[in-house]
Design a protein around this motif. Sequence first.
Motif, PDB file in Angstrom:
ATOM      1  N   ASN A   2       0.832  -1.189   0.000  1.00  0.00           N
ATOM      2  CA  ASN A   2       0.000   0.000   0.000  1.00  0.00           C
ATOM      3  C   ASN A   2       0.877   1.253   0.000  1.00  0.00           C
ATOM      4  N   ARG A   3       1.082   1.813  -1.161  1.00  0.00           N
ATOM      5  CA  ARG A   3       1.904   3.015  -1.274  1.00  0.00           C
ATOM      6  C   ARG A   3       1.154   4.223  -0.723  1.00  0.00           C
ATOM      7  N   ARG A   4       1.906   5.238  -0.379  1.00  0.00           N
ATOM      8  CA  ARG A   4       1.307   6.481   0.097  1.00  0.00           C
ATOM      9  C   ARG A   4       1.095   7.433  -1.068  1.00  0.00           C
ATOM     10  N   VAL A   5       0.154   8.353  -0.861  1.00  0.00           N
ATOM     11  CA  VAL A   5      -0.158   9.333  -1.901  1.00  0.00           C
ATOM     12  C   VAL A   5       1.086  10.125  -2.283  1.00  0.00           C
ATOM     13  N   SER A  90      -8.919  17.620  -0.650  1.00  0.00           N
ATOM     14  CA  SER A  90      -7.758  18.039   0.131  1.00  0.00           C
ATOM     15  C   SER A  90      -7.231  16.810   0.849  1.00  0.00           C
ATOM     16  N   VAL A  91      -5.979  16.429   0.564  1.00  0.00           N
ATOM     17  CA  VAL A  91      -5.498  15.139   1.050  1.00  0.00           C
ATOM     18  C   VAL A  91      -4.127  15.266   1.710  1.00  0.00           C
ATOM     19  N   ASP A  92      -3.986  14.618   2.839  1.00  0.00           N
ATOM     20  CA  ASP A  92      -2.688  14.480   3.506  1.00  0.00           C
ATOM     21  C   ASP A  92      -1.860  13.485   2.697  1.00  0.00           C
ATOM     22  N   PRO A  93      -0.677  13.874   2.219  1.00  0.00           N
ATOM     23  CA  PRO A  93       0.126  12.965   1.392  1.00  0.00           C
ATOM     24  C   PRO A  93       0.488  11.651   2.058  1.00  0.00           C
ATOM     25  N   GLY A  94       0.328  11.571   3.392  1.00  0.00           N
ATOM     26  CA  GLY A  94       0.656  10.342   4.097  1.00  0.00           C
ATOM     27  C   GLY A  94      -0.426   9.277   4.025  1.00  0.00           C
ATOM     28  N   ILE A  95      -1.594   9.614   3.488  1.00  0.00           N
ATOM     29  CA  ILE A  95      -2.693   8.644   3.378  1.00  0.00           C
ATOM     30  C   ILE A  95      -2.342   7.583   2.342  1.00  0.00           C
ATOM     31  N   GLY A  96      -2.735   6.359   2.602  1.00  0.00           N
ATOM     32  CA  GLY A  96      -2.468   5.276   1.674  1.00  0.00           C
ATOM     33  C   GLY A  96      -3.281   5.399   0.398  1.00  0.00           C
ATOM     34  N   THR A 120      -7.442  18.310  -6.913  1.00  0.00           N
ATOM     35  CA  THR A 120      -6.760  17.613  -5.820  1.00  0.00           C
ATOM     36  C   THR A 120      -5.652  18.509  -5.292  1.00  0.00           C
ATOM     37  N   VAL A 121      -5.668  18.772  -3.979  1.00  0.00           N
ATOM     38  CA  VAL A 121      -4.648  19.629  -3.378  1.00  0.00           C
ATOM     39  C   VAL A 121      -4.134  18.975  -2.102  1.00  0.00           C
ATOM     40  N   ARG A 122      -2.960  19.435  -1.667  1.00  0.00           N
ATOM     41  CA  ARG A 122      -2.368  18.969  -0.415  1.00  0.00           C
ATOM     42  C   ARG A 122      -3.038  19.692   0.756  1.00  0.00           C
ATOM     43  N   GLY A 123      -3.348  18.948   1.808  1.00  0.00           N
ATOM     44  CA  GLY A 123      -3.954  19.548   2.978  1.00  0.00           C
ATOM     45  C   GLY A 123      -3.460  18.902   4.251  1.00  0.00           C
ATOM     46  N   GLU A 124      -3.638  19.597   5.365  1.00  0.00           N
ATOM     47  CA  GLU A 124      -3.211  19.067   6.654  1.00  0.00           C
ATOM     48  C   GLU A 124      -4.126  17.942   7.129  1.00  0.00           C
TER      49      GLU A 124
END
Length: 322
Positions: A2-5, A90-96, A120-124
């Motif tokens: 399961n790679r991360r975003v 808005s997505v945390d890059p650490g999400i699988g 799609t953007v980076r978010g906390e």
Amino acid sequence: MNRRVSELGERGLIRRLREKFPSLHSIGDDCAVLPGIRCPVVTTDSFFEGTHFHRWWAPPQILGRRLLEAALSDIAAMGATAKWFFTALSVDPGIGVNWIEGFYQGLTEREDVILAGGETVRGERLGITLTVIGEGEDRDTILRRSSLHPGDNLWITGLLGRALDAPAKLEKAGGLSGKDLKPRSGFLSSAELEQLRAFLQPRAELELGIKLRKAGIRCAIDISDGLFSEASHLSLESSVDTVLEIDETLFFDSVKDNPLAASAAGEDYVLLFGAPVGLEFSSVGCSKIGRAETGNGEMTIFLDGERVSINAKGYDHLGVRK
């Protein structure tokens, strides 16, 4: 694996989603090109983890579908047909990546509404804004909050109270898992489990909304912030008084002992509508819960025949959290 975003990046994630879901193949230009429609009906809803949902509540497919149905409920309340929707994620890059794929699987499950584009953007923290475009028959027959008349009966299209204490019950169960949504740990009564499954799997009343419009109904609202809040909206927008007559038959079994709180809990995503005397909707699963009277926007509540007062009408997005 399961790679991360973060390992895919924005372009890689979008490419992965387009490969995974054939319905997204038309996405790729700067704008979506849509065919003309008679009477556009548009709504926008935003949902953020920690405020509106938690990932541990249920599988991502369930959560994605839940948020879509919540947005579609606004279209149902207008008596319109849902056509397309857009996502701003808005997505945390650490999400699988697997979690995001499951989430989009839920978003794209329905065949009657098409995901036509998004951002799609980076978010906390994880968040998504859904914009839905629907089509009404014409402006004169759209269901509106301002079309309730004195003498109309008030009806609801389903049971109330699914959100009452739902987060606490989900925490007790450790969340629900699998296609059957079973508790991961802990114990839930059968009534509590029924409530939580309904909470996690609402279904927008799109078909019923259209049937109501065709039956001559002109006033409706979806119950997202609680029965009392929505009835108050109808009162104010239509400049009439509303009288609500509630009893335990209107609620899920697990919340029947607290009907006032259940009426204010919200997130039921059923419709509250007004209908002239003589029109009957019991045969399609609706319940009569009151009436409209001549007045100036006041609301009166009777519980089991006795008049009651309430402390809160429903959910307030900007209100003080207790």
